[in-house]
Scaffold this motif. Structure first.
Motif, mmCIF file in Angstrom:
data_model
loop_
_atom_site.group_PDB
_atom_site.id
_atom_site.type_symbol
_atom_site.label_atom_id
_atom_site.label_comp_id
_atom_site.label_asym_id
_atom_site.label_seq_id
_atom_site.Cartn_x
_atom_site.Cartn_y
_atom_site.Cartn_z
ATOM 1 N N ALA A 43 -40.295 49.720 0.910
ATOM 2 C CA ALA A 43 -39.567 50.177 0.088
ATOM 3 C C ALA A 43 -40.280 48.760 -1.212
ATOM 4 O O ALA A 43 -40.222 47.762 -0.700
ATOM 5 C CB ALA A 43 -38.196 49.759 0.737
ATOM 6 N N ASP A 44 -39.905 49.526 -2.132
ATOM 7 C CA ASP A 44 -40.843 48.592 -3.734
ATOM 8 C C ASP A 44 -38.929 48.098 -3.570
ATOM 9 O O ASP A 44 -39.270 46.812 -4.229
ATOM 10 C CB ASP A 44 -41.163 49.257 -4.433
ATOM 11 N N GLU A 45 -37.938 48.465 -3.367
ATOM 12 C CA GLU A 45 -36.555 47.509 -3.099
ATOM 13 C C GLU A 45 -35.475 48.454 -1.977
ATOM 14 O O GLU A 45 -35.231 49.704 -1.663
ATOM 15 C CB GLU A 45 -35.992 48.158 -4.162
ATOM 16 N N VAL A 61 -36.260 57.934 -5.183
ATOM 17 C CA VAL A 61 -35.447 57.155 -4.067
ATOM 18 C C VAL A 61 -35.086 57.905 -2.647
ATOM 19 O O VAL A 61 -34.583 59.166 -2.854
ATOM 20 C CB VAL A 61 -34.182 57.355 -4.717
ATOM 21 N N CYS A 62 -35.283 57.550 -1.475
ATOM 22 C CA CYS A 62 -34.784 57.986 -0.084
ATOM 23 C C CYS A 62 -33.515 57.125 0.107
ATOM 24 O O CYS A 62 -33.033 56.004 -0.108
ATOM 25 C CB CYS A 62 -36.301 57.601 0.712
ATOM 26 N N VAL A 63 -32.666 57.854 0.712
ATOM 27 C CA VAL A 63 -30.986 57.657 1.378
ATOM 28 C C VAL A 63 -31.379 57.750 2.495
ATOM 29 O O VAL A 63 -30.559 59.174 2.668
ATOM 30 C CB VAL A 63 -29.896 58.335 0.259
ATOM 31 N N GLY A 64 -30.650 56.903 3.610
ATOM 32 C CA GLY A 64 -30.815 56.807 4.665
ATOM 33 C C GLY A 64 -29.272 56.578 4.757
ATOM 34 O O GLY A 64 -28.775 55.321 4.967
ATOM 35 N N LEU A 121 -37.641 61.959 -7.809
ATOM 36 C CA LEU A 121 -37.241 62.685 -6.674
ATOM 37 C C LEU A 121 -36.298 62.228 -5.687
ATOM 38 O O LEU A 121 -36.266 60.733 -5.272
ATOM 39 C CB LEU A 121 -38.018 63.245 -5.702
ATOM 40 N N VAL A 122 -35.157 62.676 -5.565
ATOM 41 C CA VAL A 122 -34.170 61.483 -4.274
ATOM 42 C C VAL A 122 -34.365 63.058 -3.205
ATOM 43 O O VAL A 122 -34.461 63.815 -3.236
ATOM 44 C CB VAL A 122 -32.607 62.104 -4.968
ATOM 45 N N VAL A 123 -34.500 61.889 -1.909
ATOM 46 C CA VAL A 123 -34.242 62.249 -0.795
ATOM 47 C C VAL A 123 -32.988 62.077 0.050
ATOM 48 O O VAL A 123 -33.067 59.951 0.666
ATOM 49 C CB VAL A 123 -35.135 61.869 -0.076
ATOM 50 N N ILE A 138 -32.138 53.130 0.138
ATOM 51 C CA ILE A 138 -30.374 52.994 -0.022
ATOM 52 C C ILE A 138 -30.418 53.592 1.294
ATOM 53 O O ILE A 138 -30.596 54.564 2.444
ATOM 54 C CB ILE A 138 -29.924 53.052 -0.760
ATOM 55 N N MET A 139 -30.246 52.400 2.476
ATOM 56 C CA MET A 139 -29.384 52.079 3.914
ATOM 57 C C MET A 139 -27.983 52.595 3.484
ATOM 58 O O MET A 139 -27.418 51.071 2.689
ATOM 59 C CB MET A 139 -30.211 51.946 4.472
#
Lengths: 282, 499
Positions: A150-152, A103-106, A183-185, A131-132
């Protein structure tokens, strides 16, 4: 001199610039940054993240929010003009491997440095959900680029003017519960990263953050960027910028970011007048 | 000591009239008083950044040169890391032939206007001076450094700054990593031999520690710029914004960019901290950061500079070296009312140049000897409020030969400060080592080199200055730059034989 090849205003305060910087374009890897100085004796040096690069064209893309004196001045430059000094790529590259589900959170312009990381994670064979978040619709940047990876893609705004009306931590918690990422970034304002850390901690999901601190040289020489990682002093410019989120002393980090608050508030007002940004627009 | 500059000049004129134009006996020479350095007045100079030491007048430099006994065994030369022929350059200065004098120095040293200002002469050449020995104190040695500075400055004002002759192109391309004193010296000597020379500097300005570290009031930046301009006019190319190890790896320069040899002079640019409680509070700075903001980023000019400065009133500087003095004296100039040097030993063990300690005292810097910081306490906003110091006594000499401080248990006391500057030294920056396979370093991260040639474990790669020595002096760095360049020139000549 580093020539500006293109410039785009993404919102009243957020700009995208493409710079001719062949050495940096060739060497840069996801997670690295640059330091920029506009020439002369008096301009400050500021760290900025690299949003994208094209090694064939020899160009790098930066995305910045006009929040301080230098970024405001930067925003007044046009294609064809040049920036005197750009140093990079700096910092340790992101450790990219196949984790599985990422999961990438920006948050805000934190989406910019997230872009190459998400891209590399995807390329390494990970499933990537992004997630933006931003305060409002006008501050959502690079949606198209992120959607392509993104896949989602989950978009949130604080005021509900676009996407879901929530903080990024809400969908992050849901994904931790249902999707169970490996993993979360998280990259964004420190307060957002701190709360992302608090969200993932109960689920024991390894979480990585990219820190943006006060910095002068960016080579390890000044130590202005030091942070406390598991109680040990680390330099963001050479040991980071990425760290294990659970090891970061967030309160100390946020405290240190306020070192020059009195001086900065003074300068910020002057800049807004110069850029003709209206009250309330930014 | 506070001097009236006019009085110093008057005295010098009198002495000059008495001694000029006739042979002097050693007894007469020994009777001539040391010529003190004219300076800006302390209360005025703490309000500006201009150079404190104004330099000798012509009368002073001649009178001071008369003090030299021209010893046949020249003990002073043994104290000089680059073995300048000191008696010969002083003899020329005494004759008033300053061009010849500076030419003598330049046989051995590239940067006399810089070394005349920043060398710790009292622990090098002047320590061994026969005059000082005869008069029982190094304070009365011939002021070799001040004479050096005079003739070097004379050249830049009166003389044609001569551009060294460049040999015919060799076709070899040499890289110099860093642009401080070691690199400047190496670059000059390599270019003179006819090689193409590219100097790589990470910052937006070249000059290394001479520009970001040493303040304007001790070493005017114009002097460093003059030396860099000389390099440029010799045809040395300076590539700024280039961090070797990141912008390109050392191996890329050799394999991809076609460099035939490299000199690494990247310095000791990693500040040490004490690892005590509170070191990450707001208002705690490394001396590097504090000085870089003021020097490189020109933050002292508050109306023009974009880089902010921390508002300080009561400043504690940890350490007793030149960098600590520079930081303390900078803090005074930036408006701090009370600045204290906190040092674990006593004044006798302090490594700073005597002149800087004296200047700091004149400028109102307090010295708290035999005290060591144990923790830093903050207020509710995380800003420095107090420093806890423990008292020490001197114990047995340690490995460095200095008596080591022993803390007195229970003697801790709190002192009010709002700013802390940590000036306890620098370690070597590990970037090049970490990004280069096959480059050997020691336990402390210093690059290991052959003592005679400065060659590293990698073929064609040489190193010198603080990256090899640890934090040392400008003159030692220069000496290594020169030694390495000589070996590199020889190495490159052998490549020709092979090819």
């Amino acid at each position: 001199m580093f020539k500006i090849l293109a410039k785009e205003k993404l919102s009243p305060e957020v700009f995208r610039m493409v710079l001719l910087a062949p050495n940096i374009a060739r060497e840069r890897k996801a997670g690295q940054f640059i330091i920029l100085q506009q020439g002369g004796d008096y301009s400050e040096r500021i760290p900025l993240t690299i949003a994208d690069a094209d090694s064939d064209a020899g160009s790098i893309t930066i995305i910045f929010q006009a929040v301080g004196e230098t970024t405001h001045q930067l925003a007044t430059l046009e294609p064809g003009e040049s920036i005197a000094n750009v140093l990079g790529p700096l910092g340790q590259p992101t450790h990219i491997e196949k984790y599985g589900k990422v999961v990438c959170v920006g948050g805000g312009v934190g989406v910019a440095p997230m872009h190459p990381i998400a891209q590399a994670m995807k390329k390494a064979g990970n499933e990537v959900k992004i997630i933006m978040g931003a305060r409002n619709k006008s501050l959502i940047v690079m949606e198209k680029e992120m959607a392509a990876i993104a896949d989602e893609l989950i978009i949130c705004t604080d005021d509900g003017s676009y996407g879901r009306k929530s903080l990024v931590t809400e969908p992050l918690k849901e994904l931790c519960e249902t999707w169970k990422p490996d993993l979360v970034v998280a990259i964004g304002p420190p307060i957002m990263m701190k709360f992302c850390t608090a969200t993932t901690r109960p689920f024991n999901v390894p979480t990585m953050v990219s820190l943006n601190t006060i910095m002068i040289d960016g080579t390890g020489m000044c130590g202005g960027c030091r942070v406390s990682i598991n109680g040990k002093v680390k330099f963001v410019c050479v040991d980071g910028p990425e760290f294990d989120a659970f090891a970061v002393d967030w309160d100390n980090l946020m405290m240190r970011l306020g070192t020059y608050k009195p001086q900065e508030q003074d300068a910020h007002h002057k800049c807004h007048v110069g850029l003709q940004i209206k009250e309330g627009e930014a | 000591m506070v001097h009236d500059n006019e009085q110093l000049e008057f005295q010098a004129q009198e002495l000059l009239a008495r001694y000029k134009g006739r042979p002097l006996t050693n007894k007469e020479r020994l009777a001539i008083p040391v010529q003190d350095m004219p300076t800006q007045k302390a209360d005025e100079r703490v309000l500006n950044m201009s150079e404190v030491a104004l330099g000798y007048t012509e009368a002073q430099v001649q009178v001071e040169s008369f003090r030299c006994l021209q010893c046949a065994n020249a003990p002073c030369v043994k104290g000089c890391p680059v073995r300048i022929d000191i008696p010969r350059f002083i003899a020329k200065a005494a004759e008033g032939d300053y061009a010849a004098s500076v030419a003598v120095i330049k046989e051995s040293s590239m940067l006399p206007s810089i070394c005349g200002r920043v060398c710790p002469q009292e622990s090098q050449c002047q320590e061994f001076c026969t005059v000082g020995r005869s008069l029982k104190t190094v304070d009365k040695a011939v002021s070799i450094g001040r004479i050096e500075r005079y003739v070097a400055d004379w050249e830049s004002v009166h003389g044609q700054r001569s551009i060294p002759e460049i040999a015919a192109p060799t076709g070899y391309k040499v890289g110099v990593v860093g642009s401080g004193p070691a690199s400047m010296t190496a670059a000059a000597d390599l270019r003179r031999a006819g090689h193409e020379v590219v100097m790589f500097e990470a910052l937006h300005k070249a000059g290394g520690v001479l520009v970001y570290g040493i303040p304007e009031f001790r070493l005017p930046k114009r002097i460093v710029q003059d030396e860099l301009d000389t390099l440029l006019s010799m045809g040395v190319h300076i590539e700024r914004n280039f961090l070797v190890g990141r912008t390109a790896k050392l191996s890329d320069l050799m394999e991809r960019e076609g460099f035939d040899a490299l000199f690494i002079g990247s310095g000791a640019g990693l500040p040490k901290f004490l690892d005590i409680e509170g070191e990450n509070l707001i208002g705690v700075f490394s001396a590097n950061e504090y000085l870089t903001r003021s020097n490189l980023m020109k933050a002292y000019d508050r109306n023009k500079a974009g880089t902010p400065l921390y508002g300080s009133h009561k400043v504690a500087v940890f350490g007793g070296g030149n960098v600590a003095m520079d930081a303390a004296r900078t803090a005074r100039r930036l408006g701090a009312e009370e600045v204290s040097i906190i040092y674990r030993r006593t004044e006798d063990e302090m490594p700073a140049r005597k002149e800087e300690v004296g200047h700091a005292k004149e400028e109102g810097v307090r010295f708290l000897y035999l005290h060591a910081p144990t923790r830093i306490l903050g207020d509710e906003k995380g800003r420095v409020a107090k420093v806890e110091l423990i008292s020490c006594v001197l114990g047995e000499p340690d490995a460095s030969g200095r008596r080591s401080p022993v803390e007195i248990p229970g003697s801790e006391a709190l002192h009010e400060f709002d700013t802390v500057i940590v000036a306890i030294g620098n370690a070597s920056n590990p970037l090049i080592e970490k990004t280069t396979k096959g480059l050997d370093v020691n336990r402390r991260g210093n690059i290991i080199v052959d003592e005679e040639t400065c060659a590293t474990s990698m073929k064609g790669v040489y190193a010198g200055g603080d990256i090899v020595l640890g934090a040392a002096t400008v003159i030692l760095a220069m000496g290594q730059g020169r030694k390495a360049a000589k070996a590199m020139n020889e190495y490159l000549a052998t490549l020709g034989e092979d090819g």
